[in-house]
Motif scaffolding. Structure first.
Motif, PDB file in Angstrom:
ATOM      1  N   GLU A 210      -4.999   3.366   0.870  1.00 10.34           N
ATOM      2  CA  GLU A 210      -6.400   3.266   1.266  1.00 10.34           C
ATOM      3  C   GLU A 210      -6.953   1.850   1.057  1.00 10.34           C
ATOM      4  N   SER A 211      -6.401   1.103   0.106  1.00 13.66           N
ATOM      5  CA  SER A 211      -6.830  -0.289  -0.105  1.00 13.66           C
ATOM      6  C   SER A 211      -6.524  -1.121   1.137  1.00 13.66           C
ATOM      7  N   VAL A 212      -5.323  -0.957   1.664  1.00 14.92           N
ATOM      8  CA  VAL A 212      -4.902  -1.705   2.854  1.00 14.92           C
ATOM      9  C   VAL A 212      -5.781  -1.316   4.033  1.00 14.92           C
ATOM     10  N   TRP A 213      -6.009  -0.031   4.201  1.00 17.09           N
ATOM     11  CA  TRP A 213      -6.852   0.430   5.309  1.00 17.09           C
ATOM     12  C   TRP A 213      -8.275  -0.105   5.167  1.00 17.09           C
TER      13      TRP A 213
ATOM     14  N   ASP B   9      -9.875  -2.394   7.978  1.00 17.36           N
ATOM     15  CA  ASP B   9     -11.014  -1.827   8.714  1.00 17.36           C
ATOM     16  C   ASP B   9     -12.177  -2.816   8.686  1.00 17.36           C
ATOM     17  N   HIS B  10     -12.418  -3.401   7.519  1.00 19.55           N
ATOM     18  CA  HIS B  10     -13.505  -4.362   7.368  1.00 19.55           C
ATOM     19  C   HIS B  10     -13.273  -5.588   8.258  1.00 19.55           C
TER      20      HIS B  10
ATOM     21  N   GLY C 207       0.861  -1.171   0.000  1.00 22.12           N
ATOM     22  CA  GLY C 207       0.000   0.000   0.000  1.00 22.12           C
ATOM     23  C   GLY C 207       0.900   1.224   0.000  1.00 22.12           C
ATOM     24  N   THR C 208       0.719   2.112  -0.961  1.00 21.14           N
ATOM     25  CA  THR C 208       1.638   3.237  -1.107  1.00 21.14           C
ATOM     26  C   THR C 208       0.996   4.337  -1.932  1.00 21.14           C
ATOM     27  N   THR C 209       1.814   5.213  -2.446  1.00 18.47           N
ATOM     28  CA  THR C 209       1.393   6.266  -3.367  1.00 18.47           C
ATOM     29  C   THR C 209       2.247   6.140  -4.626  1.00 18.47           C
ATOM     30  N   GLN C 210       1.926   6.932  -5.625  1.00 19.86           N
ATOM     31  CA  GLN C 210       2.720   6.895  -6.852  1.00 19.86           C
ATOM     32  C   GLN C 210       4.147   7.366  -6.614  1.00 19.86           C
TER      33      GLN C 210
END
Length: 188
Positions: free
Chosen positions: A141-144, A148-149, A58-61
């Motif tokens: 946000e994918s990891v979060w 979270d789910h 999970g990161t940014t560009q």
């Protein structure tokens, strides 16, 4: 920059992607360090899952920019649950743009499948000769969202009320300093 523990383990996990992370740090700490005038470039990384043994990061560009990554096909992710595959990861997973992949808990693969949250491949990177070739990249946000789910499902299964969400965390922050002085002056 990461959680307290072995500096070698932190480097092996965050930079080379071949060890277990030392833990997580609050996103506020990572953001504070990233905004320092001593830092030229930074990228947060969040780890904990894999796809058939290929680590999901999970990161940014900004992570791709740190490795000089170029797109071979498709585009960079711009929404949760979209992924960009490193060149070796794409070959090993036999996946290309348009494919759907299922992550699994744990870094080595073989863990519990996250079937309710498929990833959608939107890009494949050209080979770089660096670690980025071996990983699966997705927005933090994918990891979060996934974790979270899981926390809400655990609370529901135990009959507990869902607790207030704690501050967001990341596994580490990769940092390039503007000069060697940055490494000496930025507090550890």
């Amino acid at each position: 920059v990461g959680a307290k523990g072995s500096p070698l383990q932190l480097i092996m996990s965050a930079v080379f992607q071949i060890d277990t992370p030392t833990g997580n740090i609050p996103i506020s700490v990572a953001e504070k360090i990233a905004s320092s005038p001593l830092v030229a470039q930074s990228a947060t990384i969040s780890m904990g899952d894999a796809i058939k043994g290929k680590r999901i990061i999970g990161t940014t560009q900004a992570y791709g920019a740190m490795y000089g990554a170029k797109m071979a096909r498709g585009r960079w992710f711009n929404a949760p649950m979209e992924v960009v595959l490193g060149a070796e990861a794409a070959t090993a997973l036999k996946a290309d743009v348009g494919a759907q992949l299922i992550g699994e808990h744990g870094l080595a693969g073989g863990g519990e499948l996250h079937s309710a949250f498929p990833y959608h491949v939107v890009g494949v990177l050209a080979p770089t000769g660096a670690v980025i070739d071996r990983v699966v990249l997705t927005p933090t946000e994918s990891v979060w969202r996934l974790h979270d789910h899981e926390a809400m499902e655990r609370a529901a299964a135990s009959g507990e009320a869902a607790a207030e969400m704690p501050e967001r965390q990341v596994t580490a922050l990769l940092v390039k300093y503007k000069s060697a002085m940055g490494a000496l002056m930025l507090p550890r």
